[in-house]
Scaffold this motif. Structure first.
Motif, PDB file in Angstrom:
ATOM      1  N   ARG A 469      10.641   4.867   3.088  1.00  0.00           N
ATOM      2  CA  ARG A 469      10.785   4.168   4.303  1.00  0.00           C
ATOM      3  C   ARG A 469      11.369   3.351   3.010  1.00  0.00           C
ATOM      4  O   ARG A 469      12.327   2.441   3.235  1.00  0.00           O
ATOM      5  CB  ARG A 469       9.287   3.309   4.938  1.00  0.00           C
ATOM      6  CG  ARG A 469       8.846   3.860   6.245  1.00  0.00           C
ATOM      7  CD  ARG A 469       8.180   3.608   6.338  1.00  0.00           C
ATOM      8  NE  ARG A 469       7.338   3.594   7.292  1.00  0.00           N
ATOM      9  CZ  ARG A 469       8.266   4.125   8.774  1.00  0.00           C
ATOM     10  NH1 ARG A 469       9.216   3.110   9.142  1.00  0.00           N
ATOM     11  NH2 ARG A 469       7.921   4.563   9.785  1.00  0.00           N
ATOM     12  N   ASN A 470      10.612   3.300   1.668  1.00  0.00           N
ATOM     13  CA  ASN A 470      11.488   2.869   0.358  1.00  0.00           C
ATOM     14  C   ASN A 470      12.377   3.376   0.174  1.00  0.00           C
ATOM     15  O   ASN A 470      13.494   2.165   0.041  1.00  0.00           O
ATOM     16  CB  ASN A 470      10.393   2.827  -0.701  1.00  0.00           C
ATOM     17  CG  ASN A 470      10.701   2.393  -1.549  1.00  0.00           C
ATOM     18  OD1 ASN A 470      10.493   1.031  -2.420  1.00  0.00           O
ATOM     19  ND2 ASN A 470      11.711   2.507  -3.172  1.00  0.00           N
ATOM     20  N   ASP A 471      13.213   4.315  -0.246  1.00  0.00           N
ATOM     21  CA  ASP A 471      14.261   4.695  -0.175  1.00  0.00           C
ATOM     22  C   ASP A 471      14.994   4.223   1.234  1.00  0.00           C
ATOM     23  O   ASP A 471      16.740   4.072   0.107  1.00  0.00           O
ATOM     24  CB  ASP A 471      14.006   6.442  -0.155  1.00  0.00           C
ATOM     25  CG  ASP A 471      12.382   7.087  -1.567  1.00  0.00           C
ATOM     26  OD1 ASP A 471      13.344   5.852  -2.115  1.00  0.00           O
ATOM     27  OD2 ASP A 471      13.084   7.857  -1.295  1.00  0.00           O
ATOM     28  N   TYR A 476      19.547  -0.067   2.698  1.00  0.00           N
ATOM     29  CA  TYR A 476      19.344  -0.714   3.189  1.00  0.00           C
ATOM     30  C   TYR A 476      20.096  -2.169   3.069  1.00  0.00           C
ATOM     31  O   TYR A 476      21.318  -2.649   3.056  1.00  0.00           O
ATOM     32  CB  TYR A 476      18.557  -0.914   4.453  1.00  0.00           C
ATOM     33  CG  TYR A 476      18.978  -0.255   5.704  1.00  0.00           C
ATOM     34  CD1 TYR A 476      19.912   0.151   6.446  1.00  0.00           C
ATOM     35  CD2 TYR A 476      17.217   0.140   6.267  1.00  0.00           C
ATOM     36  CE1 TYR A 476      19.825   0.811   7.352  1.00  0.00           C
ATOM     37  CE2 TYR A 476      17.009   0.612   7.086  1.00  0.00           C
ATOM     38  CZ  TYR A 476      18.573   1.857   7.794  1.00  0.00           C
ATOM     39  OH  TYR A 476      18.493   2.775   9.343  1.00  0.00           O
ATOM     40  N   ALA A 477      19.960  -2.327   1.731  1.00  0.00           N
ATOM     41  CA  ALA A 477      19.443  -3.091   1.078  1.00  0.00           C
ATOM     42  C   ALA A 477      20.913  -3.509   0.495  1.00  0.00           C
ATOM     43  O   ALA A 477      21.740  -4.639   0.175  1.00  0.00           O
ATOM     44  CB  ALA A 477      19.348  -3.602  -0.132  1.00  0.00           C
ATOM     45  N   ALA A 485      16.168  -4.204   5.477  1.00  0.00           N
ATOM     46  CA  ALA A 485      15.546  -3.660   3.985  1.00  0.00           C
ATOM     47  C   ALA A 485      14.051  -4.517   4.355  1.00  0.00           C
ATOM     48  O   ALA A 485      12.876  -3.526   3.841  1.00  0.00           O
ATOM     49  CB  ALA A 485      16.041  -4.107   2.931  1.00  0.00           C
ATOM     50  N   ALA A 486      13.851  -5.480   4.583  1.00  0.00           N
ATOM     51  CA  ALA A 486      11.506  -6.307   3.826  1.00  0.00           C
ATOM     52  C   ALA A 486      11.304  -5.693   5.187  1.00  0.00           C
ATOM     53  O   ALA A 486      10.049  -5.418   4.599  1.00  0.00           O
ATOM     54  CB  ALA A 486      12.561  -7.533   3.908  1.00  0.00           C
ATOM     55  N   HIS A 487      11.492  -5.176   6.161  1.00  0.00           N
ATOM     56  CA  HIS A 487      11.012  -5.053   7.014  1.00  0.00           C
ATOM     57  C   HIS A 487       9.622  -3.525   7.284  1.00  0.00           C
ATOM     58  O   HIS A 487       9.327  -2.930   7.061  1.00  0.00           O
ATOM     59  CB  HIS A 487      11.375  -5.049   8.351  1.00  0.00           C
ATOM     60  CG  HIS A 487      10.731  -4.486   9.932  1.00  0.00           C
ATOM     61  ND1 HIS A 487       9.340  -4.956  10.383  1.00  0.00           N
ATOM     62  CD2 HIS A 487      10.478  -2.918  10.639  1.00  0.00           C
ATOM     63  CE1 HIS A 487       9.237  -4.655  10.899  1.00  0.00           C
ATOM     64  NE2 HIS A 487       9.389  -3.232  11.562  1.00  0.00           N
ATOM     65  N   LEU A 488      11.650  -2.746   6.410  1.00  0.00           N
ATOM     66  CA  LEU A 488      11.288  -1.077   6.434  1.00  0.00           C
ATOM     67  C   LEU A 488      10.419  -1.245   5.285  1.00  0.00           C
ATOM     68  O   LEU A 488       8.767  -0.363   5.095  1.00  0.00           O
ATOM     69  CB  LEU A 488      11.956  -0.864   5.634  1.00  0.00           C
ATOM     70  CG  LEU A 488      12.823  -0.146   6.601  1.00  0.00           C
ATOM     71  CD1 LEU A 488      14.283   0.906   6.411  1.00  0.00           C
ATOM     72  CD2 LEU A 488      12.165   1.228   8.093  1.00  0.00           C
ATOM     73  N   LEU A 489      10.297  -2.390   3.679  1.00  0.00           N
ATOM     74  CA  LEU A 489       9.320  -2.230   2.497  1.00  0.00           C
ATOM     75  C   LEU A 489       8.010  -2.417   2.955  1.00  0.00           C
ATOM     76  O   LEU A 489       6.602  -2.236   2.330  1.00  0.00           O
ATOM     77  CB  LEU A 489       9.861  -3.127   1.700  1.00  0.00           C
ATOM     78  CG  LEU A 489      10.959  -2.348   0.978  1.00  0.00           C
ATOM     79  CD1 LEU A 489      11.808  -3.519   0.374  1.00  0.00           C
ATOM     80  CD2 LEU A 489      10.797  -1.308   0.498  1.00  0.00           C
TER      81      LEU A 489
END
Length: 686
Positions: A469-471, A476-477, A485-489
């Motif tokens: 999820r971080n990768d 996305y960022a 990206a913020a949602h996944l992080l």
């Protein structure tokens, strides 16, 4: 098997070897051609695109790489949990050479990976040929190793080069040792053993698993002792004496590898914080050792299953709990598999040393990655972390066993009619396996070419993976999808915190979320993430850096300076932060503080052209032309193609009334093409 290909033509042995090597080169190029279109993915960003250490090809910078940990990139994400465990300067050197030729074009890096893999296959083939002197056996084992789908991620992912380069040196060391044993001339013996020792040292500098080479050589000597005319005559009166003398001489050779290992530990100790004492402590202070051994046996069976049935091939960490219930189901299954493994090894030692050597290679090279000796001691009492990425080097042993089993029927089947049938079955089975493996390899190469597609596919298989999820958030960022990206992080952080106590927390997701909040100016959320990060990872400099951003928005310059100084105390070589701090001091403090800041940076890294250039510019803007000229000259001594530095140097000479020297510098500017060098651009200090 395949004998009819060579026998009627009466092709010499050397020509057979040549044809096999050409075949490996052509097949390797065909299999991995579609990986040349791949992007940077996963750790490639921190190791290559964000790694300022590879941008300057000079003798001073190359030497400096041997004093840095593996993940010390000087970039924004230069914080890797337990990064002190990794010291691999030759890998960074290979990236530096690639960057010098290709800059940030992934094609060239992928081409290097393919070449390294083909070289390792050829060395593997020559090693088998040196031991067994059977071209067909060597050809079969090397072809399976070349085409196996588990190789795809190591070639398609540029960060997989650690295993590729290390295996090249492991095989080169073992091959040289085999030639050393068979050489008759003292000169040749010395050359071969020096190559073997040098390769051992280079393998250690490529990846820590290179430490297995002496163990492999000992097993090799046990399975295939040097030719001795009296070896089979146990009644010979001097047999025991000769054997003792032979092993005494071998002990002298083994001690040479021991001294190389000590040298490596000394160099490593100067670069990272783990030395010999720490390694000994990890080796002898192992919690729940017998439970860990039983758990590893279960994992080993799972890894062998992955090798035999290599689909799907997605590299991700799996956390497997320890076998903790005495005499439970898992306990008895692990014990059963352990007994089978020991029985197979005992039987192969008696009947077929080739199979024993292959099993020994697999177990020895897998042991450092098995986590029996835990590197992450915080999670040792709870769980194991395993992954398919640990199988590249052990796969050599598996291919040796498979290659030997292809010919095992020759000793079992005696009737000529059955022999021909069995040979035909083996031929078509071998062709089918190679075709299947080749198809899967080319398919997985395509999967690895696009970072977003790959991470999405992995998350379909492991939806609770915080790492992927971080990768995916990073991808996305980079595409500009900051909300996604913020949602996944946020999800990755929630998953990490839900596993508290079972796995070690890593700061990557927190850092990336802070980067995104700083880009969208969400300073309140940024402040919360930074405070949370500081609570969990108080030695991480990046949270203090972003906290300074928050206080800049609030015009609280006292706290800005306090947080930046704290960050620099934790990471003095963080180039982006140091440059940022120098600009801050220039605007809000005295020139003396700015100069002191740059001088400290240059002391840390004398080849830091950006710091040298900025310090020279500070002197120039304050009309200290002699000092400015001195530091512009240092910039050009590191990188002679920085034309703006040469132009400013000419200006300083003119102000010092050294007109002739100034004209010479301006003449040099016309002869240089700065845009073709790929050197980093510099901005003036205002």
């Amino acid at each position: 098997m395949f004998a009819h290909i060579f026998s009627p033509l009466k092709i010499s042995r050397n020509r057979q070897l040549f044809y096999c090597i050409i075949f490996f080169i052509l097949l390797g190029g065909m299999l991995y051609y579609n990986s040349l279109d791949g992007e940077f993915i996963g750790d490639d960003f921190s190791l290559i695109t964000e790694n300022s250490n590879i941008y300057n090809f000079s003798l001073a910078n190359s030497a400096r790489l041997f004093s840095l940990p593996f993940f010390d990139s000087g970039g924004m994400r230069d914080y890797v949990f337990f990064k002190h465990l990794y010291y691999r300067p030759l890998i960074i050197m290979s990236y530096l050479l690639d960057y010098t030729i290709w800059h940030l074009v992934p094609f060239g890096y992928h081409l290097t990976n393919i070449l390294l893999h083909v070289v390792s296959v050829i060395l593997f083939f020559l090693f088998l040929q040196c031991i067994f002197n059977r071209v067909l056996f060597s050809f079969i084992a090397a072809t399976i190793f070349l085409t196996h789908p588990l190789q795809s991620p190591h070639i398609a992912s540029l960060s997989g080069r650690t295993d590729l380069l290390c295996l090249v040196f492991i095989l080169l060391s073992v091959v040289s040792y085999a030639y050393f044993r068979g050489a008759n001339s003292i000169v040749r013996k010395n050359i071969y053993i020096l190559v073997s020792l040098s390769s051992f040292f280079c393998a250690l500098l490529s990846k820590e698993i290179g430490i297995v080479i002496p163990a492999l050589l000992i097993v090799y000597d046990l399975c295939f002792p040097p030719d001795n005319p009296d070896a089979s005559n146990h009644s010979h009166p001097n047999q025991k004496k000769r054997l003792y003398h032979q092993w005494f001489r071998q002990a002298g050779t083994y001690s040479s590898f021991f001294f190389i290992f000590i040298l490596y530990l000394i160099i490593r100790r100067n670069a990272v914080s783990v030395g010999m004492g720490d390694m000994v402590k990890s080796a002898f202070c192992i919690p729940y050792f017998y439970l860990r051994m039983l758990t590893v046996v279960t994992i080993l069976i799972s890894q062998i299953k992955t090798i035999i049935f290599p689909f799907p091939v997605y590299y991700y960490w799996r956390y497997i709990p320890l076998v903790t219930v005495p005499f439970g189901k898992e306990f008895w299954m692990s014990l059963f598999f352990l007994i089978i493994l020991l029985s197979v090894m005992r039987l192969s030692w008696r009947r077929d040393k080739v199979i024993f050597f292959g099993i020994g290679w697999f177990l020895i090279t897998y042991f450092p990655a098995s986590n029996v000796i835990p590197l992450w001691r915080q999670i040792a009492p709870y769980t194991f972390f395993v992954g398919k990425q640990f199988l590249h080097i052990p796969l050599v042993g598996f291919c040796i066993v498979i290659g030997r089993l292809f010919f095992y029927s020759d000793t079992v089947v005696t009737k000529d009619s059955l022999k021909k049938i069995v040979q035909n079955i083996r031929v078509w089975f071998f062709i089918s396996v190679v075709l299947l493996f080749s198809f899967l390899t080319m398919y997985y190469n395509i999967v690895w070419t696009n970072a977003i597609d790959y991470n999405q596919k992995v998350l379909e298989h492991v939806p609770y993976s915080s790492e992927f999820r971080n990768d995916l958030a990073i991808q996305y960022a980079q595409k500009g999808h900051l909300d996604a990206a913020a949602h996944l992080l946020t999800q990755a952080i929630a998953i990490l915190e839900s596993k508290w106590g079972h796995i070690a927390l890593k700061p990557n997701s927190y850092i990336n979320l802070a980067i995104i909040y700083s880009r969208v100016y969400e300073f309140e959320k940024l402040r919360n993430v930074c405070h949370l990060g500081i609570d969990l990872f108080p030695d991480c400099h990046i949270f203090y850096f972003f906290l300074a951003h928050v206080y800049i928005a609030k015009n609280d310059y006292v706290l800005v300076e306090e947080n930046i100084r704290k960050a620099l105390s934790l990471k003095p070589t963080f180039s982006s932060l140091a440059r940022y701090f120098a600009d801050f001091l220039y605007q809000h403090s005295s020139q003396k503080d700015v100069i002191e800041m740059y001088v400290e940076r240059i002391k840390t890294n004398p080849s830091d052209t950006k710091a040298l250039f900025r310090l020279a510019s500070v002197y120039r803007l304050n009309y200290l032309f002699e000092e400015a000229a001195h530091f512009y000259q240092k910039v050009l001594s590191v990188d002679p193609y920085v034309c703006v530095a040469r132009s400013n140097l000419a200006y300083c000479y003119e102000q010092l009334r050294q007109i002739e020297r100034g004209e010479k510098e301006r003449e040099k500017i016309g002869a240089l093409s700065y845009g073709q060098t790929g050197s980093p651009s510099f901005s003036e200090v205002k």
